[in-house]
Design a protein around this motif. Structure first.
Motif, PDB file in Angstrom:
ATOM      1  N   ASN A 209      24.946  49.712  47.491  1.00 14.77           N
ATOM      2  CA  ASN A 209      26.138  49.335  48.600  1.00 14.77           C
ATOM      3  C   ASN A 209      25.923  49.096  50.105  1.00 14.77           C
ATOM      4  O   ASN A 209      25.903  48.111  50.740  1.00 14.77           O
ATOM      5  CB  ASN A 209      27.797  49.671  48.436  1.00 14.77           C
ATOM      6  CG  ASN A 209      27.810  49.127  47.193  1.00 14.77           C
ATOM      7  OD1 ASN A 209      27.705  48.055  45.940  1.00 14.77           O
ATOM      8  ND2 ASN A 209      29.217  50.138  46.633  1.00 14.77           N
TER       9      ASN A 209
ATOM     10  N   ALA B 293      46.410  47.292  45.466  1.00 15.81           N
ATOM     11  CA  ALA B 293      45.166  47.770  46.061  1.00 15.81           C
ATOM     12  C   ALA B 293      44.344  46.277  46.156  1.00 15.81           C
ATOM     13  O   ALA B 293      43.448  46.645  46.169  1.00 15.81           O
ATOM     14  CB  ALA B 293      45.452  48.472  44.116  1.00 15.81           C
ATOM     15  N   CYS B 294      44.800  45.442  45.529  1.00 18.32           N
ATOM     16  CA  CYS B 294      44.291  44.538  45.892  1.00 18.32           C
ATOM     17  C   CYS B 294      44.302  43.683  47.987  1.00 18.32           C
ATOM     18  O   CYS B 294      43.196  43.880  48.129  1.00 18.32           O
ATOM     19  CB  CYS B 294      44.430  42.655  45.867  1.00 18.32           C
ATOM     20  SG  CYS B 294      44.292  43.044  43.825  1.00 18.32           S
TER      21      CYS B 294
ATOM     22  N   GLY C 289      44.379  46.330  49.516  1.00 11.72           N
ATOM     23  CA  GLY C 289      43.576  47.205  50.327  1.00 11.72           C
ATOM     24  C   GLY C 289      42.335  47.131  50.177  1.00 11.72           C
ATOM     25  O   GLY C 289      41.060  47.091  51.363  1.00 11.72           O
ATOM     26  N   MET C 290      41.769  46.136  49.419  1.00  4.97           N
ATOM     27  CA  MET C 290      39.910  45.792  48.916  1.00  4.97           C
ATOM     28  C   MET C 290      39.903  44.515  49.957  1.00  4.97           C
ATOM     29  O   MET C 290      38.786  44.685  51.238  1.00  4.97           O
ATOM     30  CB  MET C 290      39.761  45.641  47.238  1.00  4.97           C
ATOM     31  CG  MET C 290      40.043  46.146  46.852  1.00  4.97           C
ATOM     32  SD  MET C 290      40.316  45.345  45.226  1.00  4.97           S
ATOM     33  CE  MET C 290      40.936  46.445  43.921  1.00  4.97           C
ATOM     34  N   ASN C 291      40.994  43.518  50.302  1.00  8.99           N
ATOM     35  CA  ASN C 291      40.974  42.720  51.106  1.00  8.99           C
ATOM     36  C   ASN C 291      41.959  42.682  51.577  1.00  8.99           C
ATOM     37  O   ASN C 291      43.067  41.883  51.366  1.00  8.99           O
ATOM     38  CB  ASN C 291      40.195  40.882  51.023  1.00  8.99           C
ATOM     39  CG  ASN C 291      40.308  40.215  51.555  1.00  8.99           C
ATOM     40  OD1 ASN C 291      40.172  40.358  52.831  1.00  8.99           O
ATOM     41  ND2 ASN C 291      39.543  39.631  50.763  1.00  8.99           N
TER      42      ASN C 291
ATOM     43  N   ARG D 103      44.102  39.166  42.694  1.00  9.30           N
ATOM     44  CA  ARG D 103      44.914  40.136  41.131  1.00  9.30           C
ATOM     45  C   ARG D 103      43.871  39.178  40.063  1.00  9.30           C
ATOM     46  O   ARG D 103      43.149  39.411  38.900  1.00  9.30           O
ATOM     47  CB  ARG D 103      45.936  40.046  40.826  1.00  9.30           C
ATOM     48  CG  ARG D 103      46.279  40.728  39.717  1.00  9.30           C
ATOM     49  CD  ARG D 103      48.162  41.411  38.808  1.00  9.30           C
ATOM     50  NE  ARG D 103      47.722  41.833  38.202  1.00  9.30           N
ATOM     51  CZ  ARG D 103      49.285  42.080  37.960  1.00  9.30           C
ATOM     52  NH1 ARG D 103      50.353  41.775  39.180  1.00  9.30           N
ATOM     53  NH2 ARG D 103      49.573  42.392  37.008  1.00  9.30           N
TER      54      ARG D 103
ATOM     55  N   LEU E 194      40.132  39.732  39.907  1.00 15.17           N
ATOM     56  CA  LEU E 194      39.570  40.076  39.007  1.00 15.17           C
ATOM     57  C   LEU E 194      39.772  40.318  37.771  1.00 15.17           C
ATOM     58  O   LEU E 194      39.104  40.540  36.149  1.00 15.17           O
ATOM     59  CB  LEU E 194      40.164  40.860  40.063  1.00 15.17           C
ATOM     60  CG  LEU E 194      39.770  42.042  41.197  1.00 15.17           C
ATOM     61  CD1 LEU E 194      40.165  43.423  41.991  1.00 15.17           C
ATOM     62  CD2 LEU E 194      38.413  42.233  40.726  1.00 15.17           C
TER      63      LEU E 194
ATOM     64  N   ARG F 156      37.506  42.105  35.342  1.00 14.75           N
ATOM     65  CA  ARG F 156      37.893  42.834  35.841  1.00 14.75           C
ATOM     66  C   ARG F 156      38.302  44.113  36.534  1.00 14.75           C
ATOM     67  O   ARG F 156      39.303  44.898  37.105  1.00 14.75           O
ATOM     68  CB  ARG F 156      36.893  43.773  37.657  1.00 14.75           C
ATOM     69  CG  ARG F 156      35.367  42.879  37.155  1.00 14.75           C
ATOM     70  CD  ARG F 156      34.491  42.809  39.067  1.00 14.75           C
ATOM     71  NE  ARG F 156      33.421  42.373  38.179  1.00 14.75           N
ATOM     72  CZ  ARG F 156      32.068  41.445  38.402  1.00 14.75           C
ATOM     73  NH1 ARG F 156      32.977  40.542  38.179  1.00 14.75           N
ATOM     74  NH2 ARG F 156      30.987  41.302  37.776  1.00 14.75           N
TER      75      ARG F 156
ATOM     76  N   LEU G  28      40.218  47.055  38.592  1.00 17.70           N
ATOM     77  CA  LEU G  28      41.730  47.218  39.501  1.00 17.70           C
ATOM     78  C   LEU G  28      42.953  47.602  39.025  1.00 17.70           C
ATOM     79  O   LEU G  28      43.579  48.488  40.111  1.00 17.70           O
ATOM     80  CB  LEU G  28      41.964  45.825  39.003  1.00 17.70           C
ATOM     81  CG  LEU G  28      43.709  44.830  40.503  1.00 17.70           C
ATOM     82  CD1 LEU G  28      43.460  45.910  41.123  1.00 17.70           C
ATOM     83  CD2 LEU G  28      43.831  44.300  39.529  1.00 17.70           C
TER      84      LEU G  28
ATOM     85  N   THR H 251      42.010  51.629  40.543  1.00 17.29           N
ATOM     86  CA  THR H 251      42.029  51.069  41.697  1.00 17.29           C
ATOM     87  C   THR H 251      43.343  51.724  42.392  1.00 17.29           C
ATOM     88  O   THR H 251      43.839  52.435  43.351  1.00 17.29           O
ATOM     89  CB  THR H 251      41.232  50.364  43.026  1.00 17.29           C
ATOM     90  OG1 THR H 251      40.160  50.149  42.248  1.00 17.29           O
ATOM     91  CG2 THR H 251      41.326  50.426  44.014  1.00 17.29           C
TER      92      THR H 251
END
Length: 457
Positions: A319, A381-382, A384-386, A395, A398, A403, A407, A410
């Motif tokens: 990363n 959570a989504c 927080g990711m973006n 969501r 993912l 995935r 999710l 997280t």
């Protein structure tokens, strides 16, 4: 996708998977699009990714190039089908040849994420500084508004030089046809800003108000074989006046005239304060939450398997390499800037352990408190990711890409972290008292003398 599982030794589960021909084709499409994007392939109407890659990159068999990436696309879908959360991403072992339009069988040996217990689940105790609102973003925003609201007025006449602003009248022609977008009777033009090609600015140098000039300059007005082509543009320009920049004073009168939704500058500033304070409080709450989770990690007990540690370290490094590549920095430059290989290695080792231990501690709290997830938890959570994205759409993406398990993990950890912070025993430290003005002045007066003595020594 058909997936069956078999338990092996040491917490490993073997998955035997069979993807349908449609799933194989979709995986190749997803991998091909990602490859084309990474290589800067330019989209063109009516052409497929395969056609574009062949024309622009000379790749005759795109499927072969992206085969491994397409297989990796299928892996999370298999995990999600069995609702397994791996300790690290497993590698697929193909059973048959991977081909478009055909079923594909592969096996996965999944090391399931281990579980740990904490020495205590009582509320953690932390000491944090008080929240203090930082006024500087308001002043910066006001300065930005003023900077973006400049006007230009006439100033003393003189020959134009680089960087000057002027009012011009202009007509431009391409092969005798007038270019309407470049024709104007009175437009403020600032030289050297790149608004027009460099050749245009060069012709304006030395011109004075009232002077008219005819000339030709090169401009990028066409493409051939995907490449930009410069064309000669003939134009007639009259300089009407030399101008100077006037930056407005953001006061009540300016706000009423230009931002009528606010009754005064005070109302504008109050709205800015509301927005910035909400942002700063969100950051502060995130800091408090991180402090609480940090205190929780002291209750972790157990040994983390070497393969989990090494896989997490490699994931963090990969990363980081991608981030450095996007920033235009080499790996060697970054490592050198962080104290060299030995010190950077120590930092990476500590970060890897911190990431793993925090995650396992939050997993333990989630299980211990018998928590469950809601739709809001998943969307939080989504977010927080973006924060700039659409949580519901993210969501869906993912979960559609297999995935969903990642999710959910997280979201579970975020919910546990919020629980730990909300139940923590928090002591807010007193803010340091400001030094009296007289003492501050005296200290400042002493500093030059101290610096001078240091220089003498």
């Amino acid at each position: 996708m058909r997936v069956t599982e078999k338990k092996l030794a040491d917490g490993v589960i073997k998955l035997d998977c069979e993807a349908t021909a449609i799933e194989v084709n979709n995986a190749l499409k997803e991998a091909g699009e990602a490859f084309a994007l990474s290589m800067g392939v330019r989209p063109e109407p009516g052409k497929s990714i395969e056609q574009l890659c062949q024309e622009q990159l000379g790749i005759a068999d795109l499927d072969k190039i992206v085969e491994m990436n397409a297989i990796e696309v299928l892996v999370p879908r298999a995990l999600d089908r069995r609702n397994l959360v791996p300790a690290f991403p497993p590698k697929a072992t193909p059973s048959v040849k991977f081909e478009r339009g055909k079923k594909f069988s592969f096996a996965l040996n999944v090391t399931v994420k281990p579980t740990y217990e904490l020495t205590s689940y009582e509320p953690v105790e932390i000491t944090v500084p008080p929240f203090v609102f930082d006024e500087s973003p308001i002043n910066q925003q006001l300065e930005e508004i003023a900077k973006n609201s400049v006007t230009y007025v006439a100033t003393d006449a003189k020959p134009l030089t680089a960087g000057d602003a002027c009012s011009i009248a202009m007509k431009c022609f391409d092969d005798g046809e007038e270019i309407k977008a470049l024709t104007c009777e009175d437009r403020t033009y600032i030289m050297g800003r790149g608004y027009m090609p460099a050749g245009f600015d060069e012709e304006l140098l030395g011109m004075e108000p009232g002077q008219t000039k005819e000339f030709t300059f090169e401009a990028p007005l066409g493409t051939e074989s995907g490449e930009v082509v410069n064309k000669p543009i003939s134009c007639t320009v009259t300089v009407k006046e030399v101008q100077k920049e006037v930056v407005p004073i953001i006061d009540d009168a300016w706000v009423k005239a230009n931002m009528p939704m606010f009754a005064s500058k005070e109302a504008l500033v109050a709205d800015m304060r509301r927005v910035f304070e909400a942002q700063q409080r969100e950051s502060y709450e995130g800091y408090v939450q991180q402090m609480a989770v940090g205190a929780l990690t002291h209750r972790f007990e157990g040994r983390i398997a070497d393969e989990i540690y090494e896989a997490t370290r490699d994931h963090l490094m990969n990363n980081l390499r991608m981030e450095l590549q996007q920033a235009g920095m080499t790996w060697e430059q970054f490592v050198e800037g962080n104290g060299g290989e030995q010190q950077f290695g120590m930092m990476l080792m500590m970060q890897t352990r911190e990431v793993l231990v925090q995650g396992f501690c939050l997993d333990a709290v989630y299980r211990h408190e018998r928590m469950t997830l809601t739709d809001k938890d998943l969307e939080d959570a989504c977010y927080g990711m973006n924060p700039q994205g659409n949580p519901k759409a993210m969501r869906e993406d993912l979960e559609a890409s297999g995935r969903g398990f990642a999710l959910r993990e997280t979201a579970e950890r975020l919910k546990a972290a919020r629980f730990v912070a909300a139940n923590a025993k928090i002591t807010v430290a007193e803010a340091p008292a400001a030094a009296p003005a007289s003492e501050t002045s005296a200290a400042e007066a002493e500093k030059p003398a101290e610096d001078a003595r240091a220089d003498e020594n």
